[in-house]
Design a protein around this motif. Sequence first.
Motif, PDB file in Angstrom:
ATOM      1  N   PHE A 142      21.764  91.787  12.896  1.00 27.22           N
ATOM      2  CA  PHE A 142      22.725  91.762  14.005  1.00 27.22           C
ATOM      3  C   PHE A 142      22.088  91.161  15.254  1.00 27.22           C
ATOM      4  O   PHE A 142      22.682  90.295  15.911  1.00 27.22           O
ATOM      5  CB  PHE A 142      23.217  93.178  14.299  1.00 27.22           C
ATOM      6  CG  PHE A 142      24.144  93.266  15.471  1.00 27.22           C
ATOM      7  CD1 PHE A 142      25.490  92.968  15.337  1.00 27.22           C
ATOM      8  CD2 PHE A 142      23.671  93.648  16.721  1.00 27.22           C
ATOM      9  CE1 PHE A 142      26.350  93.041  16.431  1.00 27.22           C
ATOM     10  CE2 PHE A 142      24.516  93.722  17.815  1.00 27.22           C
ATOM     11  CZ  PHE A 142      25.862  93.417  17.666  1.00 27.22           C
ATOM     12  N   LEU A 143      20.872  91.602  15.570  1.00 19.94           N
ATOM     13  CA  LEU A 143      20.196  91.112  16.769  1.00 19.94           C
ATOM     14  C   LEU A 143      19.800  89.641  16.640  1.00 19.94           C
ATOM     15  O   LEU A 143      19.759  88.905  17.628  1.00 19.94           O
ATOM     16  CB  LEU A 143      18.965  91.977  17.068  1.00 19.94           C
ATOM     17  CG  LEU A 143      19.261  93.440  17.450  1.00 19.94           C
ATOM     18  CD1 LEU A 143      17.977  94.241  17.522  1.00 19.94           C
ATOM     19  CD2 LEU A 143      20.014  93.505  18.777  1.00 19.94           C
ATOM     20  N   GLU A 144      19.540  89.232  15.405  1.00 17.97           N
ATOM     21  CA  GLU A 144      19.161  87.829  15.161  1.00 17.97           C
ATOM     22  C   GLU A 144      20.372  86.941  14.890  1.00 17.97           C
ATOM     23  O   GLU A 144      20.228  85.753  14.604  1.00 17.97           O
ATOM     24  CB  GLU A 144      18.181  87.758  13.987  1.00 17.97           C
ATOM     25  CG  GLU A 144      16.837  88.421  14.278  1.00 17.97           C
ATOM     26  CD  GLU A 144      15.890  88.386  13.084  1.00 17.97           C
ATOM     27  OE1 GLU A 144      16.333  87.974  11.983  1.00 17.97           O
ATOM     28  OE2 GLU A 144      14.714  88.770  13.255  1.00 17.97           O
ATOM     29  N   LYS A 145      21.551  87.543  14.960  1.00 18.63           N
ATOM     30  CA  LYS A 145      22.815  86.817  14.751  1.00 18.63           C
ATOM     31  C   LYS A 145      22.852  86.083  13.407  1.00 18.63           C
ATOM     32  O   LYS A 145      23.192  84.900  13.321  1.00 18.63           O
ATOM     33  CB  LYS A 145      23.064  85.831  15.894  1.00 18.63           C
ATOM     34  CG  LYS A 145      23.281  86.508  17.247  1.00 18.63           C
ATOM     35  CD  LYS A 145      23.553  85.475  18.322  1.00 18.63           C
ATOM     36  CE  LYS A 145      23.983  86.140  19.632  1.00 18.63           C
ATOM     37  NZ  LYS A 145      22.998  87.112  20.150  1.00 18.63           N
ATOM     38  N   ARG A 146      22.522  86.826  12.345  1.00 21.22           N
ATOM     39  CA  ARG A 146      22.581  86.297  10.985  1.00 21.22           C
ATOM     40  C   ARG A 146      23.210  87.323  10.062  1.00 21.22           C
ATOM     41  O   ARG A 146      23.399  88.480  10.428  1.00 21.22           O
ATOM     42  CB  ARG A 146      21.179  85.922  10.482  1.00 21.22           C
ATOM     43  CG  ARG A 146      20.215  87.109  10.401  1.00 21.22           C
ATOM     44  CD  ARG A 146      18.888  86.730   9.768  1.00 21.22           C
ATOM     45  NE  ARG A 146      17.934  87.834   9.801  1.00 21.22           N
ATOM     46  CZ  ARG A 146      17.897  88.841   8.924  1.00 21.22           C
ATOM     47  NH1 ARG A 146      18.800  88.890   7.941  1.00 21.22           N
ATOM     48  NH2 ARG A 146      16.999  89.799   9.027  1.00 21.22           N
ATOM     49  N   LYS A 147      23.547  86.886   8.852  1.00 24.04           N
ATOM     50  CA  LYS A 147      24.144  87.775   7.863  1.00 24.04           C
ATOM     51  C   LYS A 147      23.073  88.686   7.271  1.00 24.04           C
ATOM     52  O   LYS A 147      21.993  88.211   6.885  1.00 24.04           O
ATOM     53  CB  LYS A 147      24.812  86.962   6.746  1.00 24.04           C
ATOM     54  CG  LYS A 147      25.489  87.792   5.688  1.00 24.04           C
ATOM     55  CD  LYS A 147      26.091  86.907   4.602  1.00 24.04           C
ATOM     56  CE  LYS A 147      26.729  87.729   3.490  1.00 24.04           C
ATOM     57  NZ  LYS A 147      27.281  86.870   2.408  1.00 24.04           N
ATOM     58  N   ALA A 148      23.374  89.967   7.180  1.00 26.64           N
ATOM     59  CA  ALA A 148      22.413  90.919   6.612  1.00 26.64           C
ATOM     60  C   ALA A 148      22.320  90.750   5.100  1.00 26.64           C
ATOM     61  O   ALA A 148      23.320  90.480   4.428  1.00 26.64           O
ATOM     62  CB  ALA A 148      22.823  92.342   6.939  1.00 26.64           C
ATOM     63  N   GLU A 149      21.122  90.923   4.567  1.00 25.38           N
ATOM     64  CA  GLU A 149      20.881  90.890   3.136  1.00 25.38           C
ATOM     65  C   GLU A 149      20.389  92.270   2.711  1.00 25.38           C
ATOM     66  O   GLU A 149      19.192  92.552   2.717  1.00 25.38           O
ATOM     67  CB  GLU A 149      19.840  89.815   2.785  1.00 25.38           C
ATOM     68  CG  GLU A 149      20.276  88.390   3.118  1.00 25.38           C
ATOM     69  CD  GLU A 149      21.431  87.901   2.259  1.00 25.38           C
ATOM     70  OE1 GLU A 149      21.636  88.464   1.158  1.00 25.38           O
ATOM     71  OE2 GLU A 149      22.132  86.956   2.693  1.00 25.38           O
ATOM     72  N   PHE A 150      21.307  93.139   2.345  1.00 26.56           N
ATOM     73  CA  PHE A 150      20.955  94.506   2.048  1.00 26.56           C
ATOM     74  C   PHE A 150      20.348  94.633   0.657  1.00 26.56           C
ATOM     75  O   PHE A 150      20.767  93.957  -0.295  1.00 26.56           O
ATOM     76  CB  PHE A 150      22.197  95.406   2.143  1.00 26.56           C
ATOM     77  CG  PHE A 150      22.745  95.523   3.533  1.00 26.56           C
ATOM     78  CD1 PHE A 150      22.006  96.148   4.541  1.00 26.56           C
ATOM     79  CD2 PHE A 150      23.993  95.009   3.859  1.00 26.56           C
ATOM     80  CE1 PHE A 150      22.507  96.255   5.825  1.00 26.56           C
ATOM     81  CE2 PHE A 150      24.497  95.108   5.144  1.00 26.56           C
ATOM     82  CZ  PHE A 150      23.756  95.741   6.135  1.00 26.56           C
ATOM     83  N   VAL A 151      19.352  95.532   0.547  1.00 26.13           N
ATOM     84  CA  VAL A 151      18.692  95.763  -0.749  1.00 26.13           C
ATOM     85  C   VAL A 151      19.115  97.084  -1.380  1.00 26.13           C
ATOM     86  O   VAL A 151      18.750  97.398  -2.507  1.00 26.13           O
ATOM     87  CB  VAL A 151      17.156  95.720  -0.590  1.00 26.13           C
ATOM     88  CG1 VAL A 151      16.718  94.330  -0.169  1.00 26.13           C
ATOM     89  CG2 VAL A 151      16.664  96.779   0.388  1.00 26.13           C
ATOM     90  N   GLY A 152      19.866  97.881  -0.631  1.00 27.98           N
ATOM     91  CA  GLY A 152      20.328  99.156  -1.190  1.00 27.98           C
ATOM     92  C   GLY A 152      19.258 100.225  -1.222  1.00 27.98           C
ATOM     93  O   GLY A 152      19.284 101.115  -2.060  1.00 27.98           O
ATOM     94  N   GLU A 153      18.355 100.156  -0.271  1.00 31.64           N
ATOM     95  CA  GLU A 153      17.279 101.166  -0.202  1.00 31.64           C
ATOM     96  C   GLU A 153      17.032 101.562   1.247  1.00 31.64           C
ATOM     97  O   GLU A 153      17.357 100.823   2.161  1.00 31.64           O
ATOM     98  CB  GLU A 153      15.977 100.593  -0.789  1.00 31.64           C
ATOM     99  CG  GLU A 153      16.069 100.300  -2.282  1.00 31.64           C
ATOM    100  CD  GLU A 153      14.785  99.736  -2.822  1.00 31.64           C
ATOM    101  OE1 GLU A 153      13.816  99.570  -2.043  1.00 31.64           O
ATOM    102  OE2 GLU A 153      14.730  99.445  -4.032  1.00 31.64           O
TER     103      GLU A 153
END
Length: 260
Positions: free
Chosen positions: A249-260
Motif C-alpha cells: 500500500f505504501l509503495e503503491k503496488r499490488k500486494a502479493e500475499f503468501v497466506g502466512e
Amino acid sequence: MNYNNILTAFNKGITTITINRPSKLNALNKATITELHEAFKQADTDKNTKVIIVTGSGEKAFVAGADISEFAHFDSKKGKKLAKKGQELLFDFVENLGTPTIAAINGFALGGGLELAMACHFRVASNNAKMGLPEVSLGVIPGYGGTQRLPQLIGKGRAMELIMTAGMIDANQALSYGLINHVTAPEELLTLCEKIAGKITRNSSVAISAAIKAINANYKDGTNGFDVEISEFGNCFDTQDFTEGTTAFLEKRKAEFVGE
C-alpha cells in the motif's frame, strides 16, 4: 482421494465440491456427509485453495434433504446421536472453516440441504432454486442447525413461519429475506460464484480466516465477539501478509500475499 457420492475439482485457487447423487436429488446420507467432511477438510488444509464452492449435480437440486430411509426407524437416543454427529462432522465444521465457503444453490435446497447451505459463509442461487425446512411435515424438526442459523439469517419471525408451515420460498424471496446474497440464471451460477471467489483470492487468506473467526464469534453463546475481534486483529500484525499488505500500500503496488 476417491469418493462415491461427491466430485471435486480445483482451478485457479478454487476447489469446487459437487454432491453427486442426482438419482436421489443429492440427498444427504451418512456416507455423503462423511465424504463431504473429508473433502472440505482436505480443501481447507490445501494452501493452494483460497475459496471452496459447494454445489449439487444435475439441474434439479442442490440437496433435496436428508436420506429419510436411514433414520425413519430411529428412537430418540439414536436421533440425538444422529443430529450431534452430523452437526460436528459437517455443518459446524463448515461454518468454522478458515477457508471461505460459498454455496451455489442450483435447485431444491430443502431440509439438510438448506442447512448445509446456511452453514456456508454465504449463498448464491439460481433463479429456479427453492428453499425450505419441511421437517415438521414429517413429525420432526431441523436437526443440523436449521433452527439456529435460519433465524440468524432472516430473523425470528420469518424463520418461525417458514419452519412451522414447512413451506418453500423461491430465490427472489430468499434474496429479499437476506438468506442468499445473489440470484442469477442457472447457466451463470457457477460463473458468478467463481467471479466472487476470484475477488476473494486476491486478498490475504490469513486475514480472511481471522475475519471469519471474529464474525462467527458474535453468534456463539458465552463468547464476546468484540474480544475475539481485538485478539484476531492483533494477531494479524505478526503475519507476513500484514507486512506485505501494508508495504504494498505504501509503495503503491499490488500486494502479493503468501497466506502466512
